[in-house]
Design a protein around this motif. Structure first.
Motif, PDB file in Angstrom:
ATOM      1  N   TRP A 241       0.589  -1.991   0.057  1.00  0.00           N
ATOM      2  CA  TRP A 241      -0.025   0.083  -0.022  1.00  0.00           C
ATOM      3  C   TRP A 241       0.929   1.211  -0.004  1.00  0.00           C
ATOM      4  N   PHE A 280      -8.100  -2.502  -1.641  1.00  0.00           N
ATOM      5  CA  PHE A 280      -8.003  -1.392  -0.969  1.00  0.00           C
ATOM      6  C   PHE A 280      -8.500  -1.588  -0.167  1.00  0.00           C
ATOM      7  N   ILE A 288      -7.583   7.421   0.749  1.00  0.00           N
ATOM      8  CA  ILE A 288      -8.187   6.314  -0.537  1.00  0.00           C
ATOM      9  C   ILE A 288      -8.306   7.612  -1.528  1.00  0.00           C
TER      10      ILE A 288
END
Length: 301
Positions: A241, A280, A288
């Protein structure tokens, strides 16, 4: 694909299909001096990811050129990625630019074609889907990389050289044993990572780590213990990430502004990195949203 839950460390043939997306990372100097550094994995056309310490090793040992923040432009030598495609055909990529991911052991590499064994064959990018969140404890994983590399160069009559590379492509399997969102408090793995019972030998750093769905879930960082008949191996995998917020300036084609900086998550949004909405899950939606909405800015390079 079914992955064994018990650790395995299995040699693969030189032209294994994995060698189309998992590439050898080399440093080459004019005249043929060559060093094998690690492994990298293609995540999009002209983009590959490796471990940050692979890039650090290169710049520490051989120097670095112009730098701007997390971006480093190499000079004086070439960083090259070696790929084997079906045939087999051999494709060699130059690394034009490298970005070191802050607070992680990840680096992004921008590639340009150096040469291939069949220049008439068009380039067809094969990539694996990327899942940016961490697999849960108990998840079986399969990692891939190259170790025990021995390069040999011989001069050509035209002043160039021929490279022979002897190494051991290997698949390593195991299970996720611990999630470390901030890494270990001390030691070499002080970044977002997860601990796995899988063996990683030197040279495999930067290689891909897959789940049973074939999705890329992490990047090989390193091993504390290779394990034995009694104790399982202890190794660490970088979470993916942190790449999402990495700011890069790769031109994306006529539909996008040129020579601008933007977070890598824009490549996911635009479909240039293959992912899924579930990729996600576990990342706070506000993060995000903020990365997605970040506006581009002019590149200073």
């Amino acid at each position: 694909m079914a992955i064994p839950h018990t650790p395995t460390f299995v040699p693969q043939p030189a032209d294994t299909p994995a060698s189309e997306i998992a590439l050898r990372v080399l440093v080459e100097f004019a005249g043929g001096e060559t060093h094998v550094i690690g492994t990298a994995v293609i995540i999009a056309g002209h983009l590959a990811v490796t471990a940050g310490h692979v890039l650090d090793d290169i710049t520490t040992r051989f120097g670095s050129g112009q730098s701007e923040g997390s971006k480093q432009v190499v000079s004086d030598y070439a960083i090259r990625l070696y790929q084997i495609t079906p045939g087999p055909e051999y494709v060699v990529w130059n690394v034009f630019t490298a970005w070191r991911c802050p607070d992680s052991d990840l680096a992004l590499l921008h590639l340009g074609l150096h040469g291939s064994s069949d220049p008439t064959k068009p380039i067809a990018w094969r990539t694996t889907p990327v899942h940016f969140t961490t697999p849960s404890v108990g998840t079986p994983i399969a990692a891939f990389g190259y170790h025990s590399s021995v390069p040999r160069t011989t001069p050509n009559a035209d002043g160039g050289y021929h490279l022979d590379l002897d190494d051991k492509p290997t698949t390593s399997t195991g299970v996720v044993e611990e999630i470390l969102p901030a890494g270990q408090p001390s030691g070499n793995f002080t970044f977002p990572c997860f601990r796995v019972a899988a063996r990683f030998d030197g040279g495999m750093s930067g290689g891909p780590v897959f789940d049973e769905a074939g999705m890329l879930r992490g990047i090989i960082s390193g091993t504390l213990s290779a394990g034995d008949e009694i104790d399982p191996p202890i190794s660490y995998v970088c979470m993916l990430w942190p790449l999402l917020r990495l700011r890069i300036d790769v031109n994306r084609g006529d539909a996008h502004p040129r020579d601008v900086k933007y977070p890598l998550i824009h490549l996911v949004r635009d479909g240039l990195i293959h992912s899924q909405p579930s990729s996600f899950e576990g990342i706070h939606p506000s993060l995000i949203s903020s990365w997605m909405s970040t506006e581009v800015e002019p590149s200073k390079s």
